[in-house]
Design a protein around this motif. Structure first.
Motif, PDB file in Angstrom:
ATOM      1  N   GLU A  96       0.853  -1.183   0.000  1.00 47.68           N
ATOM      2  CA  GLU A  96       0.000   0.000   0.000  1.00 47.68           C
ATOM      3  C   GLU A  96       0.891   1.235   0.000  1.00 47.68           C
ATOM      4  OE1 GLU A  96      -2.612  -0.363   3.340  1.00 47.68           O
ATOM      5  OE2 GLU A  96      -3.249  -2.390   2.771  1.00 47.68           O
ATOM      6  N   GLN A  97       1.802   1.289   0.935  1.00 45.07           N
ATOM      7  CA  GLN A  97       2.848   2.299   1.012  1.00 45.07           C
ATOM      8  C   GLN A  97       4.082   1.618   1.593  1.00 45.07           C
ATOM      9  OE1 GLN A  97       0.828   5.170   3.568  1.00 45.07           O
ATOM     10  NE2 GLN A  97       0.422   6.501   1.812  1.00 45.07           N
ATOM     11  N   PHE A  98       5.267   2.183   1.329  1.00 39.97           N
ATOM     12  CA  PHE A  98       6.472   1.572   1.871  1.00 39.97           C
ATOM     13  C   PHE A  98       7.604   2.589   1.916  1.00 39.97           C
ATOM     14  CE2 PHE A  98       7.266   1.269  -2.631  1.00 39.97           C
ATOM     15  CZ  PHE A  98       8.644   1.238  -2.792  1.00 39.97           C
ATOM     16  N   TYR A  99       8.673   2.207   2.622  1.00 35.41           N
ATOM     17  CA  TYR A  99       9.914   2.966   2.652  1.00 35.41           C
ATOM     18  C   TYR A  99      11.040   2.097   2.115  1.00 35.41           C
ATOM     19  CZ  TYR A  99       7.671   6.490   5.609  1.00 35.41           C
ATOM     20  OH  TYR A  99       6.839   7.480   6.099  1.00 35.41           O
ATOM     21  N   ALA A 100      11.962   2.732   1.410  1.00 37.16           N
ATOM     22  CA  ALA A 100      13.171   2.055   0.943  1.00 37.16           C
ATOM     23  C   ALA A 100      14.285   2.274   1.975  1.00 37.16           C
ATOM     24  CB  ALA A 100      13.569   2.571  -0.431  1.00 37.16           C
ATOM     25  N   PHE A 101      15.472   1.751   1.658  1.00 34.47           N
ATOM     26  CA  PHE A 101      16.532   1.707   2.663  1.00 34.47           C
ATOM     27  C   PHE A 101      17.874   1.605   1.945  1.00 34.47           C
ATOM     28  CE2 PHE A 101      17.232  -0.489   7.090  1.00 34.47           C
ATOM     29  CZ  PHE A 101      18.319   0.331   7.337  1.00 34.47           C
ATOM     30  N   GLU A 102      18.767   2.566   2.183  1.00 41.60           N
ATOM     31  CA  GLU A 102      20.155   2.461   1.740  1.00 41.60           C
ATOM     32  C   GLU A 102      21.025   2.228   2.963  1.00 41.60           C
ATOM     33  OE1 GLU A 102      21.325   5.417  -1.671  1.00 41.60           O
ATOM     34  OE2 GLU A 102      20.231   6.508  -0.120  1.00 41.60           O
ATOM     35  N   LEU A 103      21.911   1.250   2.874  1.00 43.98           N
ATOM     36  CA  LEU A 103      22.688   0.842   4.033  1.00 43.98           C
ATOM     37  C   LEU A 103      24.154   0.712   3.642  1.00 43.98           C
ATOM     38  CD1 LEU A 103      22.080  -0.105   7.002  1.00 43.98           C
ATOM     39  CD2 LEU A 103      22.047  -2.432   6.116  1.00 43.98           C
ATOM     40  N   GLY A 104      25.033   1.408   4.359  1.00 43.15           N
ATOM     41  CA  GLY A 104      26.457   1.267   4.114  1.00 43.15           C
ATOM     42  C   GLY A 104      26.983  -0.075   4.588  1.00 43.15           C
ATOM     43  N   THR A 105      28.092  -0.505   4.018  1.00 38.57           N
ATOM     44  CA  THR A 105      28.621  -1.828   4.351  1.00 38.57           C
ATOM     45  C   THR A 105      29.205  -1.885   5.759  1.00 38.57           C
ATOM     46  OG1 THR A 105      30.690  -1.246   3.237  1.00 38.57           O
ATOM     47  CG2 THR A 105      29.059  -2.493   1.961  1.00 38.57           C
ATOM     48  N   MET A 106      29.398  -0.725   6.420  1.00 37.42           N
ATOM     49  CA  MET A 106      29.839  -0.768   7.818  1.00 37.42           C
ATOM     50  C   MET A 106      28.746  -1.323   8.716  1.00 37.42           C
ATOM     51  SD  MET A 106      28.308   2.223   7.130  1.00 37.42           S
ATOM     52  CE  MET A 106      29.582   3.259   6.423  1.00 37.42           C
ATOM     53  N   PHE A 107      27.494  -1.293   8.238  1.00 39.70           N
ATOM     54  CA  PHE A 107      26.374  -1.847   8.985  1.00 39.70           C
ATOM     55  C   PHE A 107      26.097  -3.298   8.588  1.00 39.70           C
ATOM     56  CE2 PHE A 107      25.386   2.721   9.200  1.00 39.70           C
ATOM     57  CZ  PHE A 107      25.138   2.859  10.553  1.00 39.70           C
TER      58      PHE A 107
ATOM     59  N   GLY B 251      10.386   8.358  -7.896  1.00 39.45           N
ATOM     60  CA  GLY B 251       9.277   8.363  -8.842  1.00 39.45           C
ATOM     61  C   GLY B 251       8.250   7.276  -8.595  1.00 39.45           C
ATOM     62  N   ILE B 252       8.519   6.353  -7.674  1.00 37.97           N
ATOM     63  CA  ILE B 252       7.531   5.323  -7.315  1.00 37.97           C
ATOM     64  C   ILE B 252       6.567   5.968  -6.313  1.00 37.97           C
ATOM     65  CG2 ILE B 252       7.178   3.061  -6.267  1.00 37.97           C
ATOM     66  CD1 ILE B 252      10.012   2.310  -7.146  1.00 37.97           C
ATOM     67  N   GLY B 253       5.336   6.169  -6.727  1.00 35.75           N
ATOM     68  CA  GLY B 253       4.404   7.008  -5.977  1.00 35.75           C
ATOM     69  C   GLY B 253       4.131   6.556  -4.561  1.00 35.75           C
ATOM     70  N   ASN B 254       4.055   5.239  -4.330  1.00 35.62           N
ATOM     71  CA  ASN B 254       3.731   4.763  -2.983  1.00 35.62           C
ATOM     72  C   ASN B 254       4.968   4.518  -2.126  1.00 35.62           C
ATOM     73  OD1 ASN B 254       4.409   2.515  -4.561  1.00 35.62           O
ATOM     74  ND2 ASN B 254       3.057   1.129  -3.432  1.00 35.62           N
ATOM     75  N   CYS B 255       6.146   4.925  -2.622  1.00 37.55           N
ATOM     76  CA  CYS B 255       7.360   4.930  -1.804  1.00 37.55           C
ATOM     77  C   CYS B 255       7.391   6.274  -1.081  1.00 37.55           C
ATOM     78  CB  CYS B 255       8.597   4.751  -2.664  1.00 37.55           C
ATOM     79  SG  CYS B 255      10.138   4.677  -1.715  1.00 37.55           S
ATOM     80  N   LEU B 256       7.186   6.243   0.237  1.00 35.39           N
ATOM     81  CA  LEU B 256       7.045   7.475   1.012  1.00 35.39           C
ATOM     82  C   LEU B 256       8.380   8.133   1.334  1.00 35.39           C
ATOM     83  CD1 LEU B 256       4.321   6.347   3.588  1.00 35.39           C
ATOM     84  CD2 LEU B 256       4.007   7.475   1.376  1.00 35.39           C
ATOM     85  N   GLY B 257       9.448   7.375   1.254  1.00 35.37           N
ATOM     86  CA  GLY B 257      10.753   7.908   1.600  1.00 35.37           C
ATOM     87  C   GLY B 257      11.778   6.796   1.655  1.00 35.37           C
ATOM     88  N   ALA B 258      12.978   7.156   2.097  1.00 36.54           N
ATOM     89  CA  ALA B 258      14.048   6.164   2.173  1.00 36.54           C
ATOM     90  C   ALA B 258      14.985   6.515   3.321  1.00 36.54           C
ATOM     91  CB  ALA B 258      14.832   6.100   0.865  1.00 36.54           C
ATOM     92  N   LYS B 259      15.345   5.513   4.090  1.00 39.51           N
ATOM     93  CA  LYS B 259      16.358   5.661   5.147  1.00 39.51           C
ATOM     94  C   LYS B 259      17.726   5.649   4.490  1.00 39.51           C
ATOM     95  CE  LYS B 259      18.144   3.104   9.192  1.00 39.51           C
ATOM     96  NZ  LYS B 259      18.485   4.173  10.122  1.00 39.51           N
ATOM     97  N   HIS B 260      18.568   6.625   4.863  1.00 41.67           N
ATOM     98  CA  HIS B 260      19.895   6.736   4.269  1.00 41.67           C
ATOM     99  C   HIS B 260      20.936   6.554   5.360  1.00 41.67           C
ATOM    100  CE1 HIS B 260      23.030   8.031   1.507  1.00 41.67           C
ATOM    101  NE2 HIS B 260      23.505   8.773   2.496  1.00 41.67           N
TER     102      HIS B 260
END
Length: 314
Positions: free
Chosen positions: A150-161, A178-187
């Protein structure tokens, strides 16, 4: 929405004063001294996080997402859903694979369904299969998963984690926006410049998209336009909420409180970074919030001498 020329940052952005900050907090999964899940402590921690005005994020790295069983994952979601009721929370979707594995869309779909069945919003962890392809391949994978959410968040994770983590190119980041139901992303690169680049792109392309800083070593990124999803805020959610309120009200005490919280972050998130979960357990246990300072089996630990330093931070 392809980008042909991406701007280079020539200077740091200016702080955005009186901005209302959205705070999300990755919930620690506490343990008893006997090695069982401290579910009472977990529930109390979720309550205190919600009551502070932060959005809980369940089954994240802080909740040992890569170590817990599916049964524990489900139990954490069920308990959180019962507490949250009509208040929002996030549920991590973790797929455990190995280097060289193909993208496991079915495993992601099962995780998405598990979170949404308990009225949570999925946040999609990276995996070896998800991050191993080129930009087109990665974008196609996210597009497939977006159709399940329905809605979701993406996630970028450095290799130190985590070894399966990847920081995406800015062109791919723009395509994800540009994906409408992607509300944001953790960086979570722990790099200010990379995050500032994402903020500049967000401001131009999609102002409602949440850039959720995961930089526990630079928690002042919120003054430049980031919101946050931090492991550090699990130590003291009420203090993070107070800090956020101070910024919105242009209260100069923001800086002193932010400095104290950042000192805690610098100490707790030193190498090896994943041991911050033990720091969190030590901090919360010494304040009577959870049953013990034990960590989930397989998680790295801090020396007992850390407790004296953590006790000085209050």
């Amino acid at each position: 929405m392809n980008t042909t020329t991406l701007p280079e940052l020539t200077s740091a952005p200016q702080p955005i004063r009186n901005r209302k900050i959205t705070g999300m907090s990755a919930i620690l999964l506490p343990m008893t001294s006997g090695g069982e899940i401290d579910w009472n402590g977990f529930e109390s921690h979720v309550v205190s996080t919600l009551d502070a005005g932060l959005t809980p994020a369940i089954n994240m790295d802080t909740g040992y997402a890569n170590l817990i069983s599916d049964e524990i994952r489900e139990e954490a979601l069920v308990r959180t859903s019962a507490i949250a009721k009509d208040r929002a929370y996030l549920g991590g979707v973790f797929v455990g694979d190995r280097s060289g594995d193909d993208f496991d869309s079915d495993a992601y779909r099962r995780g998405i369904e598990q979170v949404q069945r308990q009225d949570g919003t999925p946040i999609l962890f990276q995996s070896f299969g998800l991050t191993s392809g080129d930009d087109d391949c990665i974008f196609d994978s996210y597009s497939q998963l977006a159709s399940e959410c329905e809605q979701f968040y993406a996630f970028e994770l450095g290799t130190m984690f985590a070894p399966f983590g990847k920081i995406y190119s800015l062109s791919l980041y723009e395509r994800l926006m540009g994906i409408g139901n992607c509300l944001g992303a953790k960086h979570s690169s722990l790099d200010r410049i990379l995050e500032w680049q994402r903020l500049e792109l967000r401001n131009r392309v999609r102002p409602d998209f949440k850039v959720l800083t995961g930089n526990d070593l630079a928690i002042d990124m919120v003054i430049y336009g980031s919101d946050y999803l931090l492991g550090l805020s699990t130590f003291c959610p009420a203090e993070f909420a107070l800090r956020d309120s101070m910024w919105e009200k242009d209260d100069p005490r923001f800086y002193g409180l932010n400095d104290l919280l950042q000192y805690l972050g610098a100490f707790a998130f030193r190498a090896p970074v994943p041991a911050y979960k033990h720091s969190a357990a030590m901090f919360l246990h010494s304040r009577g919030k959870i049953a013990s300072d034990q960590t989930f089996p397989g998680s790295p630990e801090r020396p007992a001498s850390d407790q004296a330093i953590l006790d000085l931070i209050s």
